[in-house]
Design a protein around this motif. Sequence first.
Motif, short mmCIF file in Angstrom:
data_model
loop_
_atom_site.label_atom_id
_atom_site.label_comp_id
_atom_site.label_asym_id
_atom_site.label_seq_id
_atom_site.Cartn_x
_atom_site.Cartn_y
_atom_site.Cartn_z
N LEU A 245 0.81 -1.22 0.08
CA LEU A 245 0.10 0.07 -0.02
C LEU A 245 0.76 1.12 -0.28
O LEU A 245 1.96 1.37 0.70
N VAL A 246 0.75 2.43 -0.83
CA VAL A 246 1.48 3.43 -0.85
C VAL A 246 0.31 4.71 -0.38
O VAL A 246 -0.45 4.83 -0.99
N GLY A 280 6.52 3.99 13.06
CA GLY A 280 7.14 5.19 13.04
C GLY A 280 8.50 5.38 12.30
O GLY A 280 8.76 6.51 11.93
N ASP A 281 9.05 4.23 11.84
CA ASP A 281 10.40 4.27 11.14
C ASP A 281 10.11 4.30 9.56
O ASP A 281 11.06 3.83 8.70
N ALA A 282 8.71 4.25 9.01
CA ALA A 282 8.18 4.08 7.72
C ALA A 282 9.13 5.23 6.78
O ALA A 282 8.95 6.36 7.07
N PRO A 283 9.81 4.66 6.02
CA PRO A 283 10.30 5.86 4.89
C PRO A 283 9.28 6.49 4.02
O PRO A 283 8.34 6.23 3.90
N GLY A 284 9.58 7.89 4.27
CA GLY A 284 8.64 9.09 3.66
C GLY A 284 7.69 9.47 4.79
O GLY A 284 6.83 10.34 4.40
N LEU A 285 7.75 9.13 6.00
CA LEU A 285 6.91 9.68 7.12
C LEU A 285 7.80 10.69 7.59
O LEU A 285 8.88 10.88 8.12
N GLU A 307 4.34 9.26 -0.17
CA GLU A 307 4.61 7.86 -0.93
C GLU A 307 5.12 6.97 0.06
O GLU A 307 6.09 6.29 -0.13
N VAL A 308 4.36 6.83 1.39
CA VAL A 308 4.93 5.81 2.19
C VAL A 308 4.37 4.18 1.99
O VAL A 308 3.22 4.21 1.65
N ARG A 309 5.38 3.25 1.80
CA ARG A 309 5.10 2.19 1.21
C ARG A 309 5.06 1.34 2.55
O ARG A 309 6.00 1.38 3.32
N LEU A 310 4.07 0.60 2.47
CA LEU A 310 3.63 -0.55 3.48
C LEU A 310 3.22 -1.83 3.03
O LEU A 310 2.59 -1.79 2.04
N PRO A 311 3.39 -2.88 3.69
CA PRO A 311 2.77 -4.32 3.18
C PRO A 311 1.07 -4.19 3.33
O PRO A 311 0.85 -3.36 4.14
N ALA A 312 0.61 -4.71 2.37
CA ALA A 312 -0.53 -4.55 2.17
C ALA A 312 -1.25 -5.41 3.56
O ALA A 312 -2.42 -5.14 4.08
N ALA A 313 -0.63 -6.10 4.37
CA ALA A 313 -1.21 -6.76 5.56
C ALA A 313 -1.50 -5.74 6.54
O ALA A 313 -2.02 -5.99 7.67
#
Length: 457
Positions: A245-246, A280-285, A307-313
């Motif tokens: 997810l972006v 909290g350490d997500a790139p783009g945050l 453009e924070v990228r995260l697992p769809a889970a």
Amino acid sequence: MPLWRITRPGGRYGVPRSETRDPIGLAVAGLGLLARSEVVDRLGVRRPLERLVHRTTRDGFAAVARVGAAGRGFTRRGRHGVAGERVPDVAPSGVLDLTPTEDQQQLLDVVRELAAEVVRPAAEAADEACATPAHVLDAANELGLPLLGVPESLGGIVEERSAVTGVLVAEALAHGDLGIALATMASGSVATAIGLWGDEAQQQTYLPAFTGDTPPVAALALAEPTILYDALHPATTARRDGGELVLSGTKSLVVRGCEAELLLVGAVLEGRPVLVLVEGDAPGLAVRADPSMGARAASLSRVVLDEVRLPAANLLGADDGSTYRECVRLSRLAWCALAVGVGQAVLDHVTPYVKERQAFGEPIAHRQAVAFMVADLAIELQAMRLLTWKAAAQVASGKDAARAVALARQACAEHGMRIGLDGVQLLGGHGFTKEHPVERWYRDLRAVAVADGAVLV
């Protein structure tokens, strides 16, 4: 003035001798010295330099604030897509009984003691500092407040749906101070959301941290700094990209956002609002402090997702909008309880004041205009409380509480602001000063009509 005079400890321009400047402080001091130089005007670069100083302080302090927020690692466990543990709804008794149970009353007594002896004495300083003292947060954690919505089977303290308990606790804490109440409830709100809607993997990944000795700082991020903001139609977007997810957008009124190790963010995915867990350490945050008129002790922040990228889970609950809408309702219910607590504080303060304040040889309470105003305040407060408790009881029993929550929110938004205003009016000139806390309560009550998110029950 040479740079060494500004950066050294002690002296008119320095820091205390017991402290030293960090790299950001040195950079800001140097840029400040350069900005005061006449050379800048002769070269015609003052405006660009002022913008540089602004960006340096803004981005630098934001970067420093994030240090430590991402220090905790969440080890992924469990099976994604498998239903998690759920606390059962309260069994309906067929009778509307607003008397707290024995367990609720015991917890309420302890929280009221905390509000009176720990929260209230710290409120003024916390409002000035825009931060809740560590000893207050530690005291709330020791009581187990972050676990109020976590199932007992997962290390929590509840055996059945706890919306009523959450409302009673929020009201008691806000009687001490609304901003501190937000700060102490924020992490538990995220834990409650995971307990209500998380799957097995999400519960086993995140909830063990909340049951430990040092629960993580977590925050609910729903509100946005946009004109005519509608909580049910957020501007923040989420899109699918393979198994990810972006997220892109901006969130405001995020409690303790600069310290947050976990955020629960509202966004629109494929045309429907959803909730997404963001570490909290997500790139783009990026996060920066964003203090407001009221609720200053909550350390409110603004969160930018680029453009924070995260697992769809990391998607929490259903993706059809139902989970998000329920989250908004529970958040609004929490704000109603906070408004009731602050309103009670106003009533408790002004009642003895008008009985003791003398004018023309008698207490001002003997004047009908004053007595009627206090009576109206008490009537409006009781209506707010009953509507809030009724909505919480419907939520706890698993009923559709959309209408009940809407009525409670409307009453608390309208009457809450009036109670704050009347509290200031009843104190006359004293109400305008910081000698009495009513000016702070007035500022806090203004938030009820505009705030969404931050906490839930």
